[in-house]
Scaffold this motif. Structure first.
Motif, PDB file in Angstrom:
ATOM      1  N   GLY A  76       0.814  -1.214   0.000  1.00  0.00           N
ATOM      2  CA  GLY A  76       0.000   0.000   0.000  1.00  0.00           C
ATOM      3  C   GLY A  76       0.847   1.263   0.000  1.00  0.00           C
ATOM      4  N   ALA A  77       1.962   1.212   0.701  1.00  0.00           N
ATOM      5  CA  ALA A  77       2.811   2.403   0.835  1.00  0.00           C
ATOM      6  C   ALA A  77       3.401   2.825  -0.501  1.00  0.00           C
ATOM      7  CB  ALA A  77       3.916   2.134   1.864  1.00  0.00           C
ATOM      8  N   LYS A  78       3.409   1.906  -1.462  1.00  0.00           N
ATOM      9  CA  LYS A  78       3.986   2.242  -2.782  1.00  0.00           C
ATOM     10  C   LYS A  78       2.906   2.610  -3.797  1.00  0.00           C
ATOM     11  CE  LYS A  78       7.852  -0.984  -2.323  1.00  0.00           C
ATOM     12  NZ  LYS A  78       7.214  -2.162  -1.700  1.00  0.00           N
ATOM     13  N   MET A  79       1.636   2.531  -3.405  1.00  0.00           N
ATOM     14  CA  MET A  79       0.562   2.819  -4.372  1.00  0.00           C
ATOM     15  C   MET A  79       0.326   4.325  -4.467  1.00  0.00           C
ATOM     16  SD  MET A  79      -2.247  -0.059  -3.365  1.00  0.00           S
ATOM     17  CE  MET A  79      -1.831  -1.803  -3.335  1.00  0.00           C
ATOM     18  N   PRO A  80      -0.007   4.809  -5.671  1.00  0.00           N
ATOM     19  CA  PRO A  80      -0.319   6.232  -5.815  1.00  0.00           C
ATOM     20  C   PRO A  80      -1.514   6.602  -4.936  1.00  0.00           C
ATOM     21  CG  PRO A  80      -0.351   5.084  -7.954  1.00  0.00           C
ATOM     22  CD  PRO A  80      -0.157   4.050  -6.913  1.00  0.00           C
ATOM     23  N   ASP A  81      -1.401   7.728  -4.260  1.00  0.00           N
ATOM     24  CA  ASP A  81      -2.419   8.101  -3.260  1.00  0.00           C
ATOM     25  C   ASP A  81      -2.784   9.569  -3.470  1.00  0.00           C
ATOM     26  OD1 ASP A  81      -4.038   8.186  -1.063  1.00  0.00           O
ATOM     27  OD2 ASP A  81      -2.450   7.865   0.417  1.00  0.00           O
ATOM     28  N   PRO A  82      -3.534   9.842  -4.548  1.00  0.00           N
ATOM     29  CA  PRO A  82      -3.719  11.240  -4.945  1.00  0.00           C
ATOM     30  C   PRO A  82      -4.697  12.040  -4.084  1.00  0.00           C
ATOM     31  CG  PRO A  82      -4.889   9.778  -6.468  1.00  0.00           C
ATOM     32  CD  PRO A  82      -4.150   8.899  -5.513  1.00  0.00           C
ATOM     33  N   MET A  83      -5.575  11.386  -3.323  1.00  0.00           N
ATOM     34  CA  MET A  83      -6.611  12.170  -2.612  1.00  0.00           C
ATOM     35  C   MET A  83      -5.998  13.025  -1.509  1.00  0.00           C
ATOM     36  SD  MET A  83     -10.099  10.939  -0.686  1.00  0.00           S
ATOM     37  CE  MET A  83     -10.984  10.263  -2.076  1.00  0.00           C
ATOM     38  N   SER A  84      -6.479  14.251  -1.396  1.00  0.00           N
ATOM     39  CA  SER A  84      -5.933  15.155  -0.375  1.00  0.00           C
ATOM     40  C   SER A  84      -6.380  14.715   1.011  1.00  0.00           C
ATOM     41  CB  SER A  84      -6.422  16.582  -0.630  1.00  0.00           C
ATOM     42  OG  SER A  84      -7.814  16.648  -0.361  1.00  0.00           O
TER      43      SER A  84
END
Ligand code: 5AD
Ligand code: SF4
Length: 470
Positions: free
Chosen positions: A376-384
């Motif tokens: 999970g730590a490497k997944m893109p996480d675009p939400m503010s």
């Protein structure tokens, strides 16, 4: 892993016992009894581990205090599941520089899940020079030996080996109460949900021998414990590693056969392994509490898949339907993560609709926290963060409404409750729990603590019920 590699040999357990006796002989010579303070963060498994740490400390001759200023030994049992828990523990460790300055002989120990993370133990070694002992989850049973090294050699000790995990039977346990008890039935986790650090810090799934578990429950019942919780990261996979013809439902049925006046609960159950056989066993066994914690994490199929949960929304809802068909008044709780990497607000709304459909009695809600080393730590996480917070607030508001409705439906009913303590809410004298585990505030004599009573429910809030003894 063969069973032989998993079980800590009796000879080794005996060696640890000898070390505790030797330390106890030395402590008995001191002008006053030394005191220990054990501070615990995180889940019930950590609480259970801390009871073993206290058990070992008691055998070594230590008394207990809640005041870090007067403690000779401080043990902080850390949690790694979210950054917040990690930071809180570290903040408290930082504050101990002051107590140690006043009392340079004070021994400060850190253990638990966060210490099993390589970057954390490194950080302690470099930046928290006042910490004397760091030990990981796999060497808990060697705590006495490691403490003896600190006492004797006056040097810092770090022992956080990587391991698939072991089982150490027969450690002493100093339990906190006289009514409720935890019993670990298995350790570790094989599931590798993509957000979760637990499999990395607690090793692979391994089950205790059923006879050891049943003997512990029998002993607890004989001592008067009335509310027993079987613990594991995923109790539904109990026994898979044992090669016996026994699964979790069978174990539960055996616990139910133990004579005595008690209730048994369990946590945590993974929806992918919750079987119809388990539901039927729960329905049939009168000592199994009508309560299930069945973490769903979220209500959207794409996100469930990205979380590596191995079930979808429809399967989960079908489980709930089948369970309620067997146990209509079951108390249901769950865990929800808001803001998993890539979750959109539209997908999050599927979680809201799932809450409406299920109608949980209560919920444990979390904002996603990236954990180093997990996929999970490497997944893109675009939400503010703001949007995640807004979604989180919507979730909490909805569950508050649902919990309030659930609780209001109790009003007017008369139920069995276990009076479990004195109340400190300033309004009522006692607290009690329904068989399903809901909190009831009521009035009555202190002598009732520890007894089953009947209570008529007269009021409710989001969090609790109010009642009177009948
Ligand atoms: N971020 C937020 N919540 C988490 N949990 C586990 N890992 C994380 C994480 N990285 C939650 C899950 C689990 C509960 C014990 O903690 O909901 O069921
Ligand atoms: Fe973590 Fe998933 Fe294992 Fe639970 S089942 S401990 S959430 S990896």
């Amino acid at each position: 892993m063969t069973r032989k590699d998993v079980l800590v040999p009796e000879q080794e357990l005996q060696r640890q016992r000898e070390i505790r006796r030797e330390i106890a002989r030395r402590m008995a010579l001191l002008p006053r009894q030394p005191l220990a303070f054990v501070d615990t963060y995180g889940c019930q498994q950590n609480e259970a581990d801390s009871e073993q740490i206290r058990g070992m400390l008691a055998e070594m001759g230590y008394g207990f205090t809640e005041d870090e200023n007067e403690a000779d030994v401080i043990v902080i049992n850390t949690c790694a599941v979210r950054e917040h828990a990690e930071m809180r523990a570290l903040g408290n460790v930082g504050a101990l520089t002051h107590t140690k300055r006043r009392n340079p002989d004070q021994i400060i120990c850190l253990c638990g899940c966060a210490m099993q993370e390589p970057h954390m133990s490194k950080k302690i070694r470099q930046s928290f020079r006042h910490v004397d002992l760091v030990f990981g989850t796999h060497v808990l049973y060697r705590f006495s030996e490691l403490l003896a090294q600190v006492l004797d050699k006056k040097k810092r000790v770090f022992e956080t080996p990587d391991s698939q995990g072991v089982i150490a039977e027969g450690l002493p346990v100093a339990r906190k109460g006289k009514l409720k008890a935890w019993v670990s039935i298995m350790y570790g986790c094989n599931n590798f949900c993509t957000y979760c650090i637990v499999p990395y810090v607690r090793g692979r799934e391994r089950s205790r021998d059923p006879e050891k578990i049943l003997a512990e429950v029998r002993e607890l019942v004989a001592e008067g414990y009335k509310d027993i919780t079987l613990l594991g990261q995923n109790v539904n996979s109990y026994g898979k590693d044992l090669g016996l013809d026994m699964d979790f439902a069978d174990l539960l049925a055996k616990v139910n056969e133990i004579p005595g006046d008690f209730l048994v609960r369990f946590m945590t159950s993974h929806p992918k392994d919750a079987s119809q056989k388990l539901f039927e066993t729960m329905a049939r066994c009168e000592k199994v509490a009508p309560q299930l914690h069945l973490p769903v994490q979220c209500g959207n199929d794409r996100v469930l898949k990205a979380m590596n949960r191995h079930y979808d929304r429809a399967t989960y809802l079908d489980e709930i339907r089948r369970l309620r068909a067997l146990i209509p008044d079951i108390v249901l709780t769950s865990d929800i993560i808001v803001g998993f990497p890539g979750e959109t607000t539209e997908e999050f709304e599927d979680t809201l609709s799932l809450l409406e459909e299920v109608g949980y009695d209560a919920l444990f809600t979390f904002i996603y926290s990236p954990r180093e080393g997990t996929p999970g730590a490497k997944m893109p996480d675009p939400m503010s963060r703001e949007e995640k917070n807004r979604n989180f607030q919507r979730l909490v508001a909805l569950q508050n409404r649902i919990s309030a409705e659930k609780h209001a439906a109790y009003v007017g009913k008369t139920l069995r409750v276990l009076v479990d303590g004195k109340n400190d809410d300033g309004k009522h004298t006692l607290t009690a729990r329904t068989d399903g585990g809901r909190l009831v505030h009521l009035d009555g004599d202190e002598s009732l603590v520890g007894s089953w009573q009947r209570a008529r429910i007269t009021g409710s809030s989001n969090w609790a019920l109010f009642g009177e003894l009948v």
